[in-house]
Design a protein around this motif. Structure first.
Motif, PDB file in Angstrom:
ATOM      1  N   CYS A  95      -0.021   2.670  -9.593  1.00 17.92           N
ATOM      2  CA  CYS A  95      -0.604   3.028  -8.307  1.00 17.92           C
ATOM      3  C   CYS A  95      -1.879   3.827  -8.550  1.00 17.92           C
ATOM      4  O   CYS A  95      -2.102   4.361  -9.636  1.00 17.92           O
ATOM      5  CB  CYS A  95       0.378   3.827  -7.458  1.00 17.92           C
ATOM      6  N   ASP A  96      -2.710   3.893  -7.543  1.00 19.71           N
ATOM      7  CA  ASP A  96      -3.988   4.605  -7.593  1.00 19.71           C
ATOM      8  C   ASP A  96      -3.724   6.103  -7.436  1.00 19.71           C
ATOM      9  O   ASP A  96      -3.177   6.542  -6.423  1.00 19.71           O
ATOM     10  CB  ASP A  96      -4.888   4.105  -6.463  1.00 19.71           C
ATOM     11  N   ILE A  97      -4.103   6.906  -8.448  1.00 19.44           N
ATOM     12  CA  ILE A  97      -3.789   8.343  -8.388  1.00 19.44           C
ATOM     13  C   ILE A  97      -4.616   9.067  -7.344  1.00 19.44           C
ATOM     14  O   ILE A  97      -4.274  10.182  -6.950  1.00 19.44           O
ATOM     15  CB  ILE A  97      -3.967   9.018  -9.767  1.00 19.44           C
ATOM     16  N   TRP A  98      -5.709   8.463  -6.869  1.00 20.58           N
ATOM     17  CA  TRP A  98      -6.564   9.136  -5.894  1.00 20.58           C
ATOM     18  C   TRP A  98      -6.223   8.762  -4.464  1.00 20.58           C
ATOM     19  O   TRP A  98      -6.381   9.568  -3.551  1.00 20.58           O
ATOM     20  CB  TRP A  98      -8.035   8.821  -6.176  1.00 20.58           C
ATOM     21  N   ASN A  99      -5.745   7.536  -4.252  1.00 24.44           N
ATOM     22  CA  ASN A  99      -5.532   7.051  -2.891  1.00 24.44           C
ATOM     23  C   ASN A  99      -4.072   6.826  -2.530  1.00 24.44           C
ATOM     24  O   ASN A  99      -3.774   6.455  -1.390  1.00 24.44           O
ATOM     25  CB  ASN A  99      -6.302   5.732  -2.684  1.00 24.44           C
TER      26      ASN A  99
ATOM     27  N   GLN B 172      -1.274   9.176  -3.255  1.00 32.96           N
ATOM     28  CA  GLN B 172      -0.612  10.373  -3.758  1.00 32.96           C
ATOM     29  C   GLN B 172       0.903  10.372  -3.546  1.00 32.96           C
ATOM     30  O   GLN B 172       1.649  10.746  -4.460  1.00 32.96           O
ATOM     31  CB  GLN B 172      -1.226  11.627  -3.126  1.00 32.96           C
ATOM     32  N   PRO B 173       1.415   9.954  -2.382  1.00 30.02           N
ATOM     33  CA  PRO B 173       2.875   9.907  -2.238  1.00 30.02           C
ATOM     34  C   PRO B 173       3.537   8.987  -3.257  1.00 30.02           C
ATOM     35  O   PRO B 173       4.629   9.281  -3.752  1.00 30.02           O
ATOM     36  CB  PRO B 173       3.072   9.393  -0.802  1.00 30.02           C
ATOM     37  N   VAL B 174       2.883   7.868  -3.576  1.00 34.56           N
ATOM     38  CA  VAL B 174       3.441   6.940  -4.558  1.00 34.56           C
ATOM     39  C   VAL B 174       3.376   7.548  -5.959  1.00 34.56           C
ATOM     40  O   VAL B 174       4.281   7.367  -6.770  1.00 34.56           O
ATOM     41  CB  VAL B 174       2.697   5.592  -4.512  1.00 34.56           C
ATOM     42  N   VAL B 175       2.301   8.281  -6.256  1.00 37.19           N
ATOM     43  CA  VAL B 175       2.190   8.981  -7.534  1.00 37.19           C
ATOM     44  C   VAL B 175       3.372   9.936  -7.702  1.00 37.19           C
ATOM     45  O   VAL B 175       4.024   9.969  -8.757  1.00 37.19           O
ATOM     46  CB  VAL B 175       0.860   9.764  -7.612  1.00 37.19           C
ATOM     47  N   GLU B 176       3.661  10.708  -6.673  1.00 37.38           N
ATOM     48  CA  GLU B 176       4.776  11.657  -6.739  1.00 37.38           C
ATOM     49  C   GLU B 176       6.107  10.925  -6.923  1.00 37.38           C
ATOM     50  O   GLU B 176       7.000  11.407  -7.640  1.00 37.38           O
ATOM     51  CB  GLU B 176       4.798  12.504  -5.473  1.00 37.38           C
ATOM     52  N   GLU B 177       6.220   9.754  -6.298  1.00 35.83           N
ATOM     53  CA  GLU B 177       7.445   8.968  -6.443  1.00 35.83           C
ATOM     54  C   GLU B 177       7.616   8.479  -7.876  1.00 35.83           C
ATOM     55  O   GLU B 177       8.717   8.539  -8.443  1.00 35.83           O
ATOM     56  CB  GLU B 177       7.405   7.784  -5.472  1.00 35.83           C
ATOM     57  N   LEU B 178       6.520   7.999  -8.493  1.00 43.63           N
ATOM     58  CA  LEU B 178       6.602   7.547  -9.880  1.00 43.63           C
ATOM     59  C   LEU B 178       6.876   8.708 -10.829  1.00 43.63           C
ATOM     60  O   LEU B 178       7.615   8.562 -11.812  1.00 43.63           O
ATOM     61  CB  LEU B 178       5.309   6.833 -10.275  1.00 43.63           C
TER      62      LEU B 178
ATOM     63  N   ASP C  32       0.817  -1.218   0.000  1.00 46.32           N
ATOM     64  CA  ASP C  32       0.000   0.000   0.000  1.00 46.32           C
ATOM     65  C   ASP C  32       0.847   1.263   0.000  1.00 46.32           C
ATOM     66  O   ASP C  32       0.388   2.334  -0.403  1.00 46.32           O
ATOM     67  CB  ASP C  32      -0.924   0.010   1.225  1.00 46.32           C
ATOM     68  N   GLU C  33       2.103   1.156   0.454  1.00 42.08           N
ATOM     69  CA  GLU C  33       2.961   2.334   0.549  1.00 42.08           C
ATOM     70  C   GLU C  33       3.922   2.453  -0.627  1.00 42.08           C
ATOM     71  O   GLU C  33       4.807   3.309  -0.628  1.00 42.08           O
ATOM     72  CB  GLU C  33       3.733   2.297   1.864  1.00 42.08           C
ATOM     73  N   SER C  34       3.763   1.594  -1.623  1.00 46.76           N
ATOM     74  CA  SER C  34       4.604   1.687  -2.812  1.00 46.76           C
ATOM     75  C   SER C  34       3.807   1.216  -4.023  1.00 46.76           C
ATOM     76  O   SER C  34       2.673   0.752  -3.894  1.00 46.76           O
ATOM     77  CB  SER C  34       5.873   0.832  -2.647  1.00 46.76           C
ATOM     78  N   ALA C  35       4.394   1.365  -5.187  1.00 46.16           N
ATOM     79  CA  ALA C  35       3.705   0.971  -6.413  1.00 46.16           C
ATOM     80  C   ALA C  35       3.598  -0.547  -6.513  1.00 46.16           C
ATOM     81  O   ALA C  35       4.499  -1.264  -6.078  1.00 46.16           O
ATOM     82  CB  ALA C  35       4.448   1.526  -7.624  1.00 46.16           C
TER      83      ALA C  35
END
Length: 286
Positions: free
Chosen positions: A155-159, A161-167, A135-138
């Motif tokens: 990763c889920d862009i809505w739930n 967000q930190p992973v989205v920024e990482e990708l 849940d804390e990574s892609a």
């Protein structure tokens, strides 16, 4: 709106909405409203919708649908502008289609905004095999694409967000390291939003990591040289460990690739870069 001749439109996400109006008939200039939040109260989103509907009702015009030739001209112009932006903007994305395993997808028109991302219609990612899920990574999968093996991160862009920024950061790093793709790092094939729900990043599949490999002096030298090439372009990897170094066998020759740049940094600080090189040296002694 440009292609169907309509004058009024709405663009919305779960949280934000924009109202769009074509300025005059027979032109393609668009006016976009300020961002309207779903939680806003002055005015509320519903009040904005009501006002917009009344404006459209009172300001009717005859639909001037472009001809096929005009549509082709608009698309060619957009493609040309996208090609020009591709040499300037290394932080944008493309739109892709992606669904679950072993499904053939409808074709979609997609335009690249990045210099090394494949500028093609995405048809299918097939044979998805889960590599890791957290849940804390892609989520990471091995998949097939265009008759070759690739790695999919999503990763889920809505739930998430930190992973989205990482990708997003990892995609920027791949662009900075563009000339190393296919040599010291995997090739980046796709980066973008799938179905408006998931951020996806697709790279070539390389092979296994070095955690269980017997490395000789030549192997360790190649790995050090790969990290040195990454450092020379101003990137500190930030997560040096055997699982992030992959080996690819080409007959009797072994080549090594660094992966997972989500924690990396852009820096030219020689001391920090040397510290990471020293860490690599220590860990190659495992």
């Amino acid at each position: 709106m440009r292609l169907n001749g309509f004058r009024y439109g709405v663009l919305t996400t779960y949280e934000e909405t924009w109202f769009i109006k074509r300025t005059t008939q027979h032109t393609n200039d668009l006016v976009v409203s300020p961002t309207i939040s779903s939680s806003g109260t002055g005015p509320t989103l519903l009040q904005c919708y009501l006002w917009f509907i009344r404006q459209a009702h009172d300001d009717e015009w005859t639909l001037d649908t472009p001809t096929d030739e005009e549509k082709d001209g608009l698309l060619e112009r957009d493609d040309h502008q996208g090609d020009r932006r591709g040499t300037e903007d290394h932080g944008s994305t493309i739109d892709v289609i992606l669904h679950n395993q072993r499904r053939v997808f409808p074709k979609t028109r997609s335009r690249t905004r990045t210099g090394n991302v494949s500028r093609e219609t995405v048809v299918a990612l097939d044979n998805l095999e889960l590599i890791s899920r957290d849940d804390e990574s892609a989520q990471t999968y091995k998949a097939s694409w265009k008759d070759r093996d690739v790695v999919l991160k999503k990763c889920d862009i809505w739930n998430q967000q930190p992973v989205v920024e990482e990708l997003e950061h990892e995609a920027r790093v791949y662009q900075v390291l563009q000339k190393l793709q296919g040599y010291n790092i995997p090739k980046l094939n796709i980066f973008g939003i799938a179905d408006g729900m998931e951020m996806v990043l697709v790279t070539d599949f390389i092979g296994v990591d070095i955690s269980h490999e017997r490395l000789d002096y030549s192997d360790k030298k190649k790995i050090r040289e790969a990290l040195s090439a990454i450092h020379s372009l101003g990137v500190l990897h930030g997560d040096i460990r055997p699982q992030n170094i992959l080996v690819k066998r080409e007959g009797p020759v072994r080549r090594f690739f660094f992966i997972d740049f989500g924690l990396s940094m852009f820096t030219t600080d020689k001391e920090k870069l040397q510290q990471e090189a020293d860490i690599l040296g220590l860990r190659l002694s495992w």
